[in-house]
Design a protein around this motif. Structure first.
Motif, PDB file in Angstrom:
ATOM      1  N   VAL A   1      24.743 -52.639 -46.983  1.00  0.00           N
ATOM      2  CA  VAL A   1      24.767 -52.186 -45.585  1.00  0.00           C
ATOM      3  C   VAL A   1      26.122 -52.535 -44.961  1.00  0.00           C
ATOM      4  O   VAL A   1      26.705 -51.754 -44.206  1.00  0.00           O
ATOM      5  CB  VAL A   1      23.606 -52.830 -44.794  1.00  0.00           C
ATOM      6  CG1 VAL A   1      23.783 -52.624 -43.296  1.00  0.00           C
ATOM      7  CG2 VAL A   1      22.277 -52.232 -45.254  1.00  0.00           C
TER       8      VAL A   1
ATOM      9  N   GLU B   1      23.326 -48.052 -36.671  1.00  0.00           N
ATOM     10  CA  GLU B   1      21.908 -48.334 -36.478  1.00  0.00           C
ATOM     11  C   GLU B   1      21.077 -47.626 -37.567  1.00  0.00           C
ATOM     12  O   GLU B   1      20.175 -48.217 -38.173  1.00  0.00           O
ATOM     13  CB  GLU B   1      21.502 -47.830 -35.071  1.00  0.00           C
ATOM     14  CG  GLU B   1      20.034 -47.977 -34.725  1.00  0.00           C
ATOM     15  CD  GLU B   1      19.581 -49.430 -34.716  1.00  0.00           C
ATOM     16  OE1 GLU B   1      20.406 -50.284 -34.362  1.00  0.00           O
ATOM     17  OE2 GLU B   1      18.415 -49.666 -35.096  1.00  0.00           O
TER      18      GLU B   1
ATOM     19  N   THR C   1      28.745 -50.078 -43.194  1.00  0.00           N
ATOM     20  CA  THR C   1      29.165 -50.268 -41.796  1.00  0.00           C
ATOM     21  C   THR C   1      30.690 -50.340 -41.719  1.00  0.00           C
ATOM     22  O   THR C   1      31.303 -49.787 -40.804  1.00  0.00           O
ATOM     23  CB  THR C   1      28.526 -51.557 -41.218  1.00  0.00           C
ATOM     24  OG1 THR C   1      27.173 -51.608 -41.669  1.00  0.00           O
ATOM     25  CG2 THR C   1      28.538 -51.544 -39.721  1.00  0.00           C
TER      26      THR C   1
ATOM     27  N   ARG D   1      21.409 -49.334 -40.912  1.00  0.00           N
ATOM     28  CA  ARG D   1      20.572 -50.548 -40.987  1.00  0.00           C
ATOM     29  C   ARG D   1      19.110 -50.196 -41.241  1.00  0.00           C
ATOM     30  O   ARG D   1      18.414 -50.836 -42.006  1.00  0.00           O
ATOM     31  CB  ARG D   1      20.700 -51.369 -39.700  1.00  0.00           C
ATOM     32  CG  ARG D   1      21.814 -52.422 -39.793  1.00  0.00           C
ATOM     33  CD  ARG D   1      21.784 -53.376 -38.606  1.00  0.00           C
ATOM     34  NE  ARG D   1      22.117 -52.689 -37.369  1.00  0.00           N
ATOM     35  CZ  ARG D   1      23.367 -52.526 -36.936  1.00  0.00           C
ATOM     36  NH1 ARG D   1      24.389 -52.999 -37.633  1.00  0.00           N
ATOM     37  NH2 ARG D   1      23.619 -51.889 -35.819  1.00  0.00           N
TER      38      ARG D   1
END
Ligand SMILES: Nc1ncnc2c1ncn2[C@@H]1O[C@H](COP(=O)(O)OP(=O)(O)O)[C@@H](O)[C@H]1O
Ligand SMILES: [Mg+2]
Length: 423
Positions: free
Chosen positions: A159, A131, A163, A134
């Protein structure tokens, strides 16, 4: 005096080689060592993480000084067990080794004492970390907290890449417990350099500066490795910047160690990123850099044994450190496939022709002996180290020497030193 060096890479070969030059040293042992080290020291077959066996060896053989090369034995407390038995050992206690052993501890330490570093946040939940990534966007840096043999840091360009890295570390547990916590860090852009200093907890002795080349390919491309080459000094760290680092980084480190009751006796390696003219700390290591130790120790004009023993005994104020004016460069020869999978056991040719060369020393890293021949036994195999009156001459000397050496699948970067020449 008798010395034991723990480790078996290029850094340890350089340490053994320099310690042997001390008129005070009568015998050097190395555990476990490698083929090159075995030519100048007695190698003993004890693993670096077997503190009990090493302590027994030191007692039985009346060793006067033990020098710890790699980080793992330091973080698991070898120095603490030696000190308990009144043995002289160069390296920090486990509490101090946390500066490298836990990147979370290290970054929190930097924050506590105002040491300039990239903005960061720590997570132990994958969802929360993802989170945050992001929210922040890319580029962004993901770091496993614990030791991961140089593989636990991912500089993510997107991103998605970030991740994936979080998932690899936190869900797939690619680095085991070392990935229980992760750091998500702001991505800094700039030139890197290494600043090392010796300390006995009171006195600070800065060492010559150096610059590593982490990536496998020329022009700093491709995945990170343990280091493909280095030179010393690093022109990016000017006299002025060295003073700034002493004031803004080394000063606060010493204050922090004192305040936290850590009696640190060893070397501290500060990984610097020069960002918009200001030095930022990327990380701390609690041992000499490898390959940086090779060019640095080649330039050292003082007695290394005295320096390390004085550090371990808390009398660093009594010694002086001098450097040769010459520049030194180390080019690493690696096995085909490194830093990924690679084959071992390849016969190495041409080493004898370089043995008596002035200005060139070939430090062994991943080498072993098979039927009397020197063969490859690791990803980084040799570190060809040369001195010269300037970087260009040192570079010429190193690359000329490399032409003499050959093994199947031998690879090396062709541009070590170029960055220093451009300065
Ligand atoms: N905040 C950052 N911004 C940009 N690059 C980074 C950052 N932190 C680390 N790196 C890059 O990743 C490499 C490895 O990170 P480092 O913290 O030194 O961990 P380790 O040496 O333990 O793998 C660094 O040498 C640098 O090239
Ligand atoms: Mg590093």
């Amino acid at each position: 005096m008798k010395v034991l060096v723990i480790g078996g890479g290029g850094r340890e070969h350089a340490l053994v080689w320099k310690l042997k030059q001390s008129p005070k040293v009568t015998k050097v042992y190395c555990a476990p060592g490698n083929a090159g080290i075995s030519e100048i020291a007695e190698c003993v077959d004890i693993k670096g993480d077997d503190a009990d066996a090493l302590l027994d060896f030191v007692k039985y053989n009346w060793i006067d000084l033990t020098v710890v090369g790699p980080e793992v034995p330091l973080t698991t407390g070898i120095v603490d067990s030696f000190i308990k038995e009144d043995r002289v050992i160069f390296g920090p206690v486990a509490a101090g080794a946390q500066l490298e052993g836990s990147k979370v501890f290290s970054k929190d330490f930097m924050l506590r004492y105002g040491i300039p570093t990239a903005e960061y946040k720590t997570f132990s939940s994958y969802l929360q970390a993802a989170e945050y990534v992001r929210l922040k966007g890319a580029p962004i840096v993901i770091k496993a907290d614990g030791l991961a043999a140089g593989k636990g840091v991912i500089v993510a360009k997107t991103v998605e890449e970030a991740t994936d890295a979080l998932s690899l570390i936190m869900k797939d547990k690619a680095f085991g417990d070392a990935g229980k916590k992760v750091l998500v860090e702001q991505c800094l852009v700039g030139e890197e350099a290494s600043f090392m200093f010796l300390t006995d907890g009171k006195t600070v002795v800065p060492l010559a500066t150096s610059q590593d080349h982490k990536q496998i390919f020329d022009g700093d491309k491709g995945p990170n490795t343990g280091g493909m080459g280095a030179y010393s000094p690093a022109p990016v760290l000017t006299e002025e910047l060295n003073e700034e680092i002493m004031e803004d980084v080394v000063g606060p480190i010493m204050k922090g160690l004192k305040r936290e009751g850590i009696n640190y006796r060893g070397v501290i390696y500060v990984g610097i990123m020069m960002c918009k003219g200001k030095p930022y700390v990327l990380e701390f290591n609690v041992r000499f850099g490898d390959p940086e130790a090779q060019p640095i120790l080649s330039r050292l004009d003082s007695d290394l044994f005295e320096l390390l023993k004085a550090t371990a005994e808390g009398r660093l104020n009594e010694v002086e450190v001098k450097w040769k004016d010459e520049v030194a460069i180390c080019v690493v020869l690696s096995s085909k496939g490194y830093p990924g999978e690679y084959e071992k056991g390849k016969k190495i040719k041409g080493l004898d022709s370089l043995k008596d060369k002035k200005d060139v020393v070939v430090f062994h890293a991943g080498t072993g002996l098979k039927d009397g021949d020197v063969v490859t036994s690791g990803g980084r195999v040799l570190g060809v180290t040369a001195l010269g009156k300037d970087i260009r001459t040192a570079q010429d000397n190193a690359y000329k020497a490399i032409k003499e050496i050959d093994f199947e699948g031998m690879y090396y970067r062709k541009d070590i030193g170029d960055k220093a020449i451009k300065k």
